[in-house]
Design an enzyme around this catalytic site. Structure first.
Site, PDB file in Angstrom:
ATOM      1  N   ALA A   1       0.872  -1.185   0.000  1.00 35.04           N
ATOM      2  CA  ALA A   1       0.000   0.000   0.000  1.00 35.04           C
ATOM      3  C   ALA A   1       0.906   1.231   0.000  1.00 35.04           C
ATOM      4  O   ALA A   1       0.824   2.099   0.872  1.00 35.04           O
ATOM      5  CB  ALA A   1      -0.968  -0.009   1.178  1.00 35.04           C
ATOM      6  N   LEU A   2       1.779   1.257  -0.985  1.00 35.76           N
ATOM      7  CA  LEU A   2       2.863   2.246  -1.006  1.00 35.76           C
ATOM      8  C   LEU A   2       2.337   3.668  -1.169  1.00 35.76           C
ATOM      9  O   LEU A   2       1.364   3.909  -1.886  1.00 35.76           O
ATOM     10  CB  LEU A   2       3.829   1.920  -2.153  1.00 35.76           C
ATOM     11  CG  LEU A   2       4.469   0.538  -2.099  1.00 35.76           C
ATOM     12  CD1 LEU A   2       5.430   0.362  -3.276  1.00 35.76           C
ATOM     13  CD2 LEU A   2       5.191   0.285  -0.783  1.00 35.76           C
TER      14      LEU A   2
ATOM     15  N   HIS B   1       7.056   5.955   1.245  1.00 39.14           N
ATOM     16  CA  HIS B   1       7.843   4.789   0.788  1.00 39.14           C
ATOM     17  C   HIS B   1       8.670   5.147  -0.448  1.00 39.14           C
ATOM     18  O   HIS B   1       9.819   4.727  -0.578  1.00 39.14           O
ATOM     19  CB  HIS B   1       6.915   3.631   0.389  1.00 39.14           C
ATOM     20  CG  HIS B   1       6.114   3.051   1.511  1.00 39.14           C
ATOM     21  ND1 HIS B   1       4.739   3.077   1.521  1.00 39.14           N
ATOM     22  CD2 HIS B   1       6.495   2.407   2.639  1.00 39.14           C
ATOM     23  CE1 HIS B   1       4.301   2.465   2.614  1.00 39.14           C
ATOM     24  NE2 HIS B   1       5.335   2.060   3.308  1.00 39.14           N
TER      25      HIS B   1
END
Ligand code: PAF
Length: 282
Positions: free
Chosen positions: A32-33, A37
């Protein structure tokens, strides 16, 4: 773009491209970048010959089955986001079976007490699960550098302790928190918030900024009372904890000492979704 589902295939590929003679950056994630990230990935790409991102929702660090089941899983979207940073990043997206080989259990770690504070106190077993997966990832990837966000500041200190105690040859690099324009700390869990809850959640950072300002003239207890009272007035929130703690030992600040670095740490529920954040206070 290489996507590996098996640790043996990733290890084989790394050996083939001569990883022992090159610097390898690892960005461990649960997917669930978000922009936070991606900034870790960019940093790793600029500092290493090879960058690996792991995308693995690690079951052993969840102390709540519902949280594990509802954790967002968006692998196709994640791959596209990684591609937008660089086509050369290696993606490691293993199954639970590949990682745990039928024994989905944590190892018990001793982090010299860091594990009993805050997240550790409220999420029993969480840091054993984190240590278990992070150590496994270090053994598979053998990174030169590994990148962790400061949103999970306690995790970052725990990983530092883990590598020191187990003499794992990797540099741990902490990276600043990325925030939405509203101030809300970026988190995979934000995907579960409604638009209204997201707006409400911007209060968290506002309160942390107020706490920082007050900390210069008021005691730790006064600041803590201020935060507790502010959230008590807002029915959308249930405050789990707000703690002012020493950055290194993570012990609660009873009385401020000159020369020590303090942070305010918060965990709060909004619509049953648990969010954490923190801020340097001095
Ligand atoms: O911070 C996270 O997303 C996870 O705790 C980590 C470090 C990837 C381990 O599963």
């Amino acid at each position: 773009m290489f996507v590996f589902a098996k640790k043996a295939d990733l290890a084989h590929h790394l050996a083939q491209i001569g990883n022992t003679k090159k610097t390898v950056g690892l960005v461990p994630t649960m997917g669930a970048l978000h922009q936070g990230h991606l900034s870790l990935l960019s940093k790793s790409c600029s500092e290493n010959d090879i960058t690996v991102i792991s995308i693995f929702v690690n079951p052993t660090q969840f102390n709540n089955q519902e949280d594990l089941e509802k954790y967002p899983r968006t692998i196709e979207r994640d791959i596209e986001k990684v591609r937008s940073v660089s086509e050369n990043i290696l993606i490691f997206s293993p199954t639970v079976e590949d990682i745990y080989e039928g024994n989905t259990q944590s190892v018990a770690f001793n982090y010299d007490g860091l594990e009993f504070q805050m997240e550790g106190a409220h999420r029993p077993g969480h840091f054993d699960g984190v240590g278990t997966i992070v150590k496994k990832l270090f053994e598979i990837v053998k990174p030169t550098n590994a990148y962790f966000g400061e949103k999970d500041f306690q995790q970052l200190q725990i990983v530092r302790k883990l590598v020191k105690k187990h003499k794992i040859p990797v540099n741990i690099i902490g990276c600043p928190i990325h925030r939405e324009a509203s101030g809300l700390a970026m988190s995979s869990r934000n995907e579960r918030l409604s638009e209204e809850a997201k707006e409400d959640a911007s209060l968290i950072y506002k309160v942390l900024l107020d706490a920082k300002q007050k900390f210069s003239t008021k005691s730790a207890k006064e600041v803590t009372d201020f935060v507790t009272q502010t959230f008590a007035k807002h029915p959308a929130f249930t405050l789990e904890y707000f703690e002012i703690a020493d950055e290194t030992t993570l012990l609660t600040c009873k009385r401020k000492s000159v020369g020590k670095k303090y942070r305010g740490f918060i965990a709060v529920f909004i619509n049953n979704i648990r969010l954490i954040d923190n801020i340097a206070l001095n």
